[in-house]
Write a protein that holds these residues in place. Structure first.
Motif, PDB file in Angstrom:
ATOM      1  N   GLU A 266       0.813  -1.218   0.000  1.00  0.00           N
ATOM      2  CA  GLU A 266       0.000   0.000   0.000  1.00  0.00           C
ATOM      3  C   GLU A 266       0.848   1.271   0.000  1.00  0.00           C
ATOM      4  O   GLU A 266       0.516   2.248  -0.669  1.00  0.00           O
ATOM      5  CB  GLU A 266      -0.922  -0.005   1.223  1.00  0.00           C
ATOM      6  N   GLN A 267       1.960   1.272   0.727  1.00  0.00           N
ATOM      7  CA  GLN A 267       2.799   2.461   0.789  1.00  0.00           C
ATOM      8  C   GLN A 267       3.360   2.842  -0.579  1.00  0.00           C
ATOM      9  O   GLN A 267       3.580   4.019  -0.861  1.00  0.00           O
ATOM     10  CB  GLN A 267       3.946   2.212   1.786  1.00  0.00           C
ATOM     11  N   VAL A 268       3.529   1.858  -1.453  1.00  0.00           N
ATOM     12  CA  VAL A 268       4.077   2.100  -2.790  1.00  0.00           C
ATOM     13  C   VAL A 268       2.982   2.480  -3.780  1.00  0.00           C
ATOM     14  O   VAL A 268       3.207   3.312  -4.672  1.00  0.00           O
ATOM     15  CB  VAL A 268       4.837   0.857  -3.297  1.00  0.00           C
ATOM     16  N   THR A 269       1.794   1.927  -3.610  1.00  0.00           N
ATOM     17  CA  THR A 269       0.775   2.013  -4.658  1.00  0.00           C
ATOM     18  C   THR A 269      -0.430   2.897  -4.329  1.00  0.00           C
ATOM     19  O   THR A 269      -1.284   3.094  -5.183  1.00  0.00           O
ATOM     20  CB  THR A 269       0.256   0.603  -4.988  1.00  0.00           C
ATOM     21  N   CYS A 270      -0.499   3.418  -3.105  1.00  0.00           N
ATOM     22  CA  CYS A 270      -1.631   4.264  -2.708  1.00  0.00           C
ATOM     23  C   CYS A 270      -1.129   5.630  -2.236  1.00  0.00           C
ATOM     24  O   CYS A 270       0.032   5.769  -1.851  1.00  0.00           O
ATOM     25  CB  CYS A 270      -2.436   3.601  -1.586  1.00  0.00           C
ATOM     26  N   ALA A 271      -2.003   6.618  -2.260  1.00  0.00           N
ATOM     27  CA  ALA A 271      -1.627   7.977  -1.872  1.00  0.00           C
ATOM     28  C   ALA A 271      -1.048   8.002  -0.462  1.00  0.00           C
ATOM     29  O   ALA A 271      -1.506   7.287   0.438  1.00  0.00           O
ATOM     30  CB  ALA A 271      -2.842   8.897  -1.954  1.00  0.00           C
ATOM     31  N   TYR A 272      -0.036   8.853  -0.293  1.00  0.00           N
ATOM     32  CA  TYR A 272       0.658   8.990   0.986  1.00  0.00           C
ATOM     33  C   TYR A 272       0.170  10.278   1.650  1.00  0.00           C
ATOM     34  O   TYR A 272       0.331  11.368   1.104  1.00  0.00           O
ATOM     35  CB  TYR A 272       2.172   9.069   0.744  1.00  0.00           C
ATOM     36  N   ASP A 273      -0.413  10.155   2.842  1.00  0.00           N
ATOM     37  CA  ASP A 273      -1.007  11.304   3.518  1.00  0.00           C
ATOM     38  C   ASP A 273      -0.041  11.830   4.585  1.00  0.00           C
ATOM     39  O   ASP A 273      -0.197  11.554   5.785  1.00  0.00           O
ATOM     40  CB  ASP A 273      -2.351  10.927   4.131  1.00  0.00           C
ATOM     41  N   PHE A 274       0.951  12.598   4.147  1.00  0.00           N
ATOM     42  CA  PHE A 274       1.917  13.176   5.074  1.00  0.00           C
ATOM     43  C   PHE A 274       1.244  14.152   6.028  1.00  0.00           C
ATOM     44  O   PHE A 274       1.599  14.234   7.208  1.00  0.00           O
ATOM     45  CB  PHE A 274       3.026  13.880   4.284  1.00  0.00           C
ATOM     46  N   THR A 275       0.255  14.880   5.535  1.00  0.00           N
ATOM     47  CA  THR A 275      -0.472  15.825   6.381  1.00  0.00           C
ATOM     48  C   THR A 275      -1.110  15.114   7.571  1.00  0.00           C
ATOM     49  O   THR A 275      -1.004  15.565   8.717  1.00  0.00           O
ATOM     50  CB  THR A 275      -1.554  16.552   5.567  1.00  0.00           C
ATOM     51  N   LYS A 276      -1.748  13.985   7.301  1.00  0.00           N
ATOM     52  CA  LYS A 276      -2.384  13.240   8.391  1.00  0.00           C
ATOM     53  C   LYS A 276      -1.348  12.687   9.356  1.00  0.00           C
ATOM     54  O   LYS A 276      -1.570  12.666  10.580  1.00  0.00           O
ATOM     55  CB  LYS A 276      -3.243  12.109   7.823  1.00  0.00           C
ATOM     56  N   ALA A 277      -0.215  12.221   8.828  1.00  0.00           N
ATOM     57  CA  ALA A 277       0.846  11.723   9.702  1.00  0.00           C
ATOM     58  C   ALA A 277       1.290  12.796  10.690  1.00  0.00           C
ATOM     59  O   ALA A 277       1.514  12.521  11.877  1.00  0.00           O
ATOM     60  CB  ALA A 277       2.030  11.240   8.866  1.00  0.00           C
ATOM     61  N   LEU A 278       1.393  14.037  10.207  1.00  0.00           N
ATOM     62  CA  LEU A 278       1.789  15.142  11.093  1.00  0.00           C
ATOM     63  C   LEU A 278       0.693  15.479  12.092  1.00  0.00           C
ATOM     64  O   LEU A 278       0.964  15.795  13.263  1.00  0.00           O
ATOM     65  CB  LEU A 278       2.159  16.364  10.259  1.00  0.00           C
TER      66      LEU A 278
END
Length: 346
Positions: free
Chosen positions: A264-276
């Motif tokens: 999933e980390q490679v093939t789906c959108a990465y939500d850096f905003t949510k991580a923060l």
């Protein structure tokens, strides 16, 4: 003791001004030699040679098979340099390929295995070089959120991506920016559909593939073939991934972590905003420490904290005023800020 969430940067952070970063800052020559040995065994130019080059080459240094290893090593070296007598790291996260570095900083991979993962995935991405990326803002120039504009842009991405012969996706939710990825036709259609803003957007990202989209399924599959699950282990620190999920020490299934990292980390959108957002609200750190190389992630971190209304922040001016009086961010790629975090400095 000052508490901190550590943030690991992704691609695009080792540029001309970072040339020589490892030579200046990497604290463990034996570890760097082991990274070089991995590269040499794979028939690749060593990090020491790349970092020690007489001049920066956009063509060479920003290639995925070179940039990923350089960025991982620079970031992990900075992590080692943090003075643990004055800074307690309470969690780690990362942007995009920075997730691989976060795995090593968090203890879920050894430093050597973290390098193996980052270098392998960067090499596979470069070999395939499927699609591309561009970046476009949805906040205004003062970083004041415009949520209706974000909805319009996401709708536009979905419409273009649904058209025959075009692929377009959200790649990374990056604070006040959207990183958008797709094939040539999809990217061109987006560029035609939006107005140029702030004299530089929409901006194509050189030597970047369509990261974090279904177009990377072949790369993810190759990664799983080359990287065994046995590399992964229980983390020592909480790790926040690109969905905002926290992987806690003693409660992490390494099979699930492996499946996410190389799936999933490679093939789906990465939500850096949510991580923060999760990092701020769940760990409430005194500081956010952004590892080097580079300084480009600071704006996205600040914008993410504004979006989270962290400590009442509402605009760029408010963030800057807070930074001057009582810093929230320490970017180790900036010499004056680096001195706030490294061993032997005030």
């Amino acid at each position: 003791m000052t508490t901190a969430v550590v943030i690991c940067p992704g691609r695009g952070t080792y540029n001309a001004s970072e040339l020589g970063y490892l030579g200046r800052h990497f604290p463990d020559p034996a570890l760097l030699a082991r990274f070089d040995a991995q590269r040499a065994a794979a028939g690749q130019e060593t990090l020491s040679a790349l970092d020690g080059a007489g001049r920066f080459s956009m063509v060479k240094h920003t290639r995925g098979d070179n940039a990923s290893g350089l960025i991982y090593a620079a970031s992990y070296g900075d992590f080692l340099a943090i003075d643990r007598q004055k800074i307690e790291v309470v969690a780690v996260t990362g942007n995009s390929m920075g997730w691989y570095t976060a795995l090593a900083c968090g203890g879920a991979l050894t430093p050597d295995d973290g390098f193996r993962v980052a270098n392998t995935m960067g090499t596979l991405m470069q070999s395939a070089l499927i699609g591309g990326q561009l970046i476009y803002p949805w906040v205004d120039e003062d970083w004041v959120p415009r949520p209706e504009r974000k909805r319009e842009l996401l709708d536009l991405i979905a419409r273009i991506g649904a058209e025959p012969g075009r692929e377009l996706y959200l790649s990374i939710d990056l604070g006040g920016m959207l990183v958008i990825a797709g094939d040539a036709a999809g990217l061109k259609a987006f560029e035609k559909a939006v107005e140029p803003v702030q004299q530089r957007f929409p901006m194509r990202l050189g030597n970047h593939a369509a990261f974090h989209t279904p177009l990377q399924e072949p790369v993810a599959a190759q990664g799983r073939m080359q990287l065994p699950v046995e590399l992964f282990r229980q983390p020592d620190l909480p790790m926040i991934d690109g969905r905002g999920k926290i992987w806690n020490p003693g409660a992490t299934d390494r099979g699930d972590l492996y499946a996410y990292t190389l799936g999933e980390q490679v093939t789906c959108a990465y939500d850096f905003t949510k991580a923060l957002h999760v990092a701020a609200r769940e760990f409430a750190p005194d500081l956010f420490v952004i590892l080097g190389p580079g300084t480009t992630l600071g704006g996205a971190v600040a914008q993410s904290l504004i979006l989270a209304q962290w400590r009442g922040l509402g605009s760029r001016d408010e963030f800057r005023a807070r930074q001057e009086s009582d810093p929230l961010l320490v970017a180790m790629g900036l010499t004056d800020q680096r001195n706030l975090a490294v061993q032997g400095q005030a």
